[in-house]
Design an enzyme around this catalytic site. Structure first.
Site, short mmCIF file in Angstrom:
data_model
loop_
_atom_site.label_atom_id
_atom_site.label_comp_id
_atom_site.label_asym_id
_atom_site.label_seq_id
_atom_site.Cartn_x
_atom_site.Cartn_y
_atom_site.Cartn_z
N CYS A 94 -20.26 -38.79 -37.70
CA CYS A 94 -18.70 -38.62 -37.27
C CYS A 94 -17.62 -38.84 -38.36
O CYS A 94 -17.14 -37.76 -38.36
CB CYS A 94 -18.12 -39.52 -35.93
N HIS A 119 -15.90 -44.40 -33.68
CA HIS A 119 -15.37 -43.16 -34.38
C HIS A 119 -14.13 -42.84 -34.79
O HIS A 119 -13.25 -43.52 -34.70
CB HIS A 119 -15.70 -42.18 -32.40
N ASP A 129 -12.71 -32.18 -33.51
CA ASP A 129 -13.62 -33.12 -33.73
C ASP A 129 -15.13 -32.50 -33.46
O ASP A 129 -15.53 -31.80 -32.65
CB ASP A 129 -13.94 -34.10 -32.02
#
Length: 278
Positions: free
Chosen positions: A71, A110, A125
């Site tokens: 991520c 994250h 995202d």
């Protein structure tokens, strides 16, 4: 001083050839193409390699070598590209809720982006593994937003925002985040924690979105979702099968066997036994 961004290499990797004006349409195009072209994967920490977030390292790994990333790598790359295209972008820390006990994960692990366009903020995202977004979501409380075959909503609770996805008739939490902007030092601190977690627990994750098909790998368990069909499930009993899945399903250009094979052997060893079908 901003890091130099090789926009041409990025556009070639994701297959983008449209307008680069900082509009919602351009953002939507980039957000759809990025996760379709660049897979989620965490092979580097599994092999004991340092995960580097500087732009040159991200480009070498994800644009030149045919690799993916996790991520923080995905969203840092996208953030730098968007800033180079003159979008106002902020990074925010998030706590994973998906498949976690009530209250969510204890560790902030994250990173998400908020992009401002014409006075409105959009959640972006491209690095959330199995629930990576393929389009930006407008930051509006309680409004259902359709993305492909999934329906999402954002809920505000004081200083926190919660992303939820509808599963059947229920809403399930994906992650929560606040609106405190995270700078490079804070992002590096999160990266260090995530990197250590993956290294210490022999956790392997990979994900790819190919049109409406979502493929995810957790440990040595592969799951492929196609709309209207039963979910396909497979497992890799050995290193060679696992490498074939990473290469063929996720289209990852694999590192050298000398580095990768021992790491994947740890994943196989740590995997729970396969239950026989009823």
């Amino acid at each position: 001083m901003p890091e130099k961004v090789n926009l041409n290499a990025y556009f070639e990797r994701i297959g983008f050839s449209g307008s680069i004006a900082p509009t919602l349409g351009t953002l939507e195009a980039l957000h759809a193409l990025h996760p379709a072209a660049i897979p989620f994967e965490n092979l580097d920490p599994l092999m004991g390699r340092k995960v580097k977030l500087d732009q040159a390292s991200l480009e070498q790994k994800m644009l030149v070598k045919g690799r993916g990333g996790y991520c923080l790598e995905h969203n840092t790359l996208l953030m730098n590209v968007l800033r180079d295209l003159d979008y106002p972008v902020r990074a925010h820390a998030a706590r994973i809720l998906w498949e976690q006990p009530e209250g969510g994960a204890t560790m902030i692990s994250h990173m998400v982006l908020l992009v401002e366009i014409s006075g409105s903020n959009y959640l972006c995202d491209v690095g959330m593994s199995s629930f990576t977004l393929t389009a930006p979501l407008k930051l509006r409380d309680g409004v259902e937003q359709k993305v492909g075959n999934d329906t999402f909503r954002l809920l505000r609770d004081d200083a926190l925002w919660r992303l939820e996805v509808r599963v059947g008739e229920d809403w399930r939490g994906v992650y929560q985040f606040d609106l405190v902007e995270q700078g490079p030092a804070e992002i590096e601190a999160i990266n260090s924690l995530v990197e250590t977690e993956y290294q210490s627990r022999a956790l392997l994750y990979a994900a790819r979105i190919d049109g409406e098909v979502r493929s995810t790998l957790s440990g040595n368990r592969l799951s492929i979702y196609r709309p209207g069909e039963p979910r396909e499930r497979r497992h890799a009993p050995d290193v060679e099968t696992l490498k074939a899945i990473l290469s063929e399903v996720f289209r990852i250009t694999l590192p050298s066997a000398e580095d990768l094979d021992p790491a994947l052997a740890r994943v196989i060893e740590a995997a729970p036994p396969v239950e026989p079908e009823a």
